[in-house]
Design an enzyme around this catalytic site. Structure first.
Site, PDB file in Angstrom:
ATOM      1  N   THR A  45     -15.729  10.671 -10.292  1.00  0.00           N
ATOM      2  CA  THR A  45     -15.714   9.765  -9.135  1.00  0.00           C
ATOM      3  C   THR A  45     -16.874   9.987  -8.157  1.00  0.00           C
ATOM      4  O   THR A  45     -16.927   9.353  -7.115  1.00  0.00           O
ATOM      5  CB  THR A  45     -14.371   9.899  -8.379  1.00  0.00           C
ATOM      6  N   ASN A 144      -9.692  28.384  -4.037  1.00  0.00           N
ATOM      7  CA  ASN A 144     -10.794  28.708  -3.138  1.00  0.00           C
ATOM      8  C   ASN A 144     -10.179  29.223  -1.827  1.00  0.00           C
ATOM      9  O   ASN A 144      -8.954  29.321  -1.701  1.00  0.00           O
ATOM     10  CB  ASN A 144     -11.719  27.496  -2.925  1.00  0.00           C
ATOM     11  N   GLN A 145     -11.012  29.546  -0.861  1.00  0.00           N
ATOM     12  CA  GLN A 145     -10.493  30.128   0.386  1.00  0.00           C
ATOM     13  C   GLN A 145      -9.492  29.206   1.069  1.00  0.00           C
ATOM     14  O   GLN A 145      -8.400  29.638   1.467  1.00  0.00           O
ATOM     15  CB  GLN A 145     -11.651  30.432   1.359  1.00  0.00           C
ATOM     16  N   PHE A 146      -9.838  27.925   1.209  1.00  0.00           N
ATOM     17  CA  PHE A 146      -8.981  26.959   1.896  1.00  0.00           C
ATOM     18  C   PHE A 146      -7.617  26.854   1.215  1.00  0.00           C
ATOM     19  O   PHE A 146      -6.568  26.858   1.870  1.00  0.00           O
ATOM     20  CB  PHE A 146      -9.678  25.593   1.933  1.00  0.00           C
ATOM     21  N   THR A 180     -12.213  31.911  -5.675  1.00  0.00           N
ATOM     22  CA  THR A 180     -13.447  31.485  -6.345  1.00  0.00           C
ATOM     23  C   THR A 180     -14.621  31.287  -5.390  1.00  0.00           C
ATOM     24  O   THR A 180     -15.772  31.393  -5.793  1.00  0.00           O
ATOM     25  CB  THR A 180     -13.202  30.175  -7.106  1.00  0.00           C
ATOM     26  N   VAL A 220     -26.759  27.654  -5.874  1.00  0.00           N
ATOM     27  CA  VAL A 220     -27.739  26.726  -6.437  1.00  0.00           C
ATOM     28  C   VAL A 220     -27.663  25.455  -5.603  1.00  0.00           C
ATOM     29  O   VAL A 220     -26.580  24.919  -5.366  1.00  0.00           O
ATOM     30  CB  VAL A 220     -27.457  26.431  -7.927  1.00  0.00           C
ATOM     31  N   THR A 227     -17.500  22.241 -12.323  1.00  0.00           N
ATOM     32  CA  THR A 227     -17.742  23.688 -12.355  1.00  0.00           C
ATOM     33  C   THR A 227     -16.446  24.479 -12.147  1.00  0.00           C
ATOM     34  O   THR A 227     -16.246  25.515 -12.774  1.00  0.00           O
ATOM     35  CB  THR A 227     -18.779  24.100 -11.293  1.00  0.00           C
ATOM     36  N   ASP A 229     -13.477  23.565 -13.067  1.00  0.00           N
ATOM     37  CA  ASP A 229     -12.722  23.467 -14.326  1.00  0.00           C
ATOM     38  C   ASP A 229     -13.290  24.419 -15.373  1.00  0.00           C
ATOM     39  O   ASP A 229     -12.546  25.052 -16.125  1.00  0.00           O
ATOM     40  CB  ASP A 229     -12.762  22.020 -14.849  1.00  0.00           C
TER      41      ASP A 229
END
Length: 314
Positions: A45, A144-146, A180, A220, A227, A229
């Site tokens: 998307t 992730n952090q959130f 992550t 990067v 990424t 996944d």
């Protein structure tokens, strides 16, 4: 011994996201992958346009019933990612519960995709399902952090906070937790991202030991899709090969990511030409071209052990 994974994720005709991002790398590493596609889109998307269909909770159940009727519903691993529908997520939960009952050794790898940088990108009513039903079933969790903050109700401002949050997530169910990405400052500067991991290992005598690790990952400068996944799939693969050594599994996982992302970045910029911003199509992960790196990644990022502890009675 054959190792079989049920992966319930999205599918795109063109490019790499969801099952398209996970299946090829897992197959290259010797896993059998049975895919249920939660959506089938023309592309991800992030493009200007996309078309496609979304699998309903009823259709998910129907596909699983077909597998069950043929008595081929035995799995070593389950892998799930992005889901934006509460009823679909609840059917996933019931499937995982049933499969775990049939195969107690089954390992469930869950990427609890809910949002990033303070913003939710799934409906709020999914949070209690993740908290109360999904996370308790998970063996390996990759927020992730959130997402970790949402699940525990604790904010992460320091490394100690991150360690505490990982321990709280352990208490909710999973023995392996990987944050992550975090907003924690890296000692190497702002071109690096800090990720952390924690693994509890249960010993036969009833005690447990744990290992906490930290890693500074080079950033990067581009927006890649798929990424996360790939990360969850590679963590599944490398923890399978190194079940009691999160440090090695984490290093190999992140090294695969670095090889794929850097190859993609170089290619996208060559295709776009000097001074031009690469398009979403040019930034599709160079997965096939990275086959050798997926199979045998040279370790380019090392993890640091924060703490090791043992002899904790359960």
């Amino acid at each position: 011994m054959e190792c079989r994974i049920l992966s319930i994720q999205s599918h795109v005709v063109r490019g790499y996201v969801g099952n398209k991002s996970a299946t090829f790398p897992l197959q290259v590493l010797g896993f059998e992958v049975d895919s249920i596609n939660s959506v089938q889109f023309s592309n991800h998307t992030g493009y200007a346009q996309w078309k496609g269909q979304v699998l309903t909770a009823e259709e998910l159940n129907e596909l699983y019933e077909g597998i069950k009727l043929n008595k081929v519903n035995r799995y070593d691993y389950i892998l799930t990612g992005y889901c934006k529908d509460k009823s679909f997520l609840e059917v996933e939960v019931s499937i995982i519960q049933e499969l775990k009952k049939a195969t107690p050794s089954l390992v469930y790898v869950c990427d609890p995709v809910m949002g990033d940088h303070g913003a939710l990108y799934v409906p709020e009513n999914l949070l209690p399902v993740y908290k109360n039903k999904v996370v308790p079933l998970a063996d390996i969790l990759t927020p992730n952090q959130f997402e970790a903050e949402l699940l525990t109700g604790r904010k992460i401002k320091t490394e100690d906070d991150a360690v505490e949050v990982m321990d709280l997530l352990h208490e909710m169910g999973p023995d392996t937790v990987v944050l992550t990405s975090t907003d924690l400052p890296s000692k190497h500067g702002d071109q690096f991202l800090v990720a952390l991991g924690s693994q509890k290992t249960r010993n036969p005598d009833g005690t447990s030991s744990s290992q906490k690790i930290c890693m500074d990952i080079p950033k990067v400068d581009a927006v890649f899709v798929g990424t996360g996944d790939l990360f969850a799939a590679m963590l599944l693969a490398w923890t399978h090969h190194h079940p009691k050594d999160l440090k090695t599994a984490f290093e190999k996982t992140v090294s695969v990511m670095q090889h794929v992302v850097k190859r993609t970045f170089t290619y996208a910029n060559e295709m776009a030409g000097p001074g031009n911003k690469p398009s979403p199509a040019q930034l599709e992960l160079r997965m096939i071209q990275s086959k050798a790196d997926i199979e045998n990644p040279s370790v380019v990022v090392e993890a640091k052990v924060l703490q090791k502890s043992s002899d904790q009675k359960q």
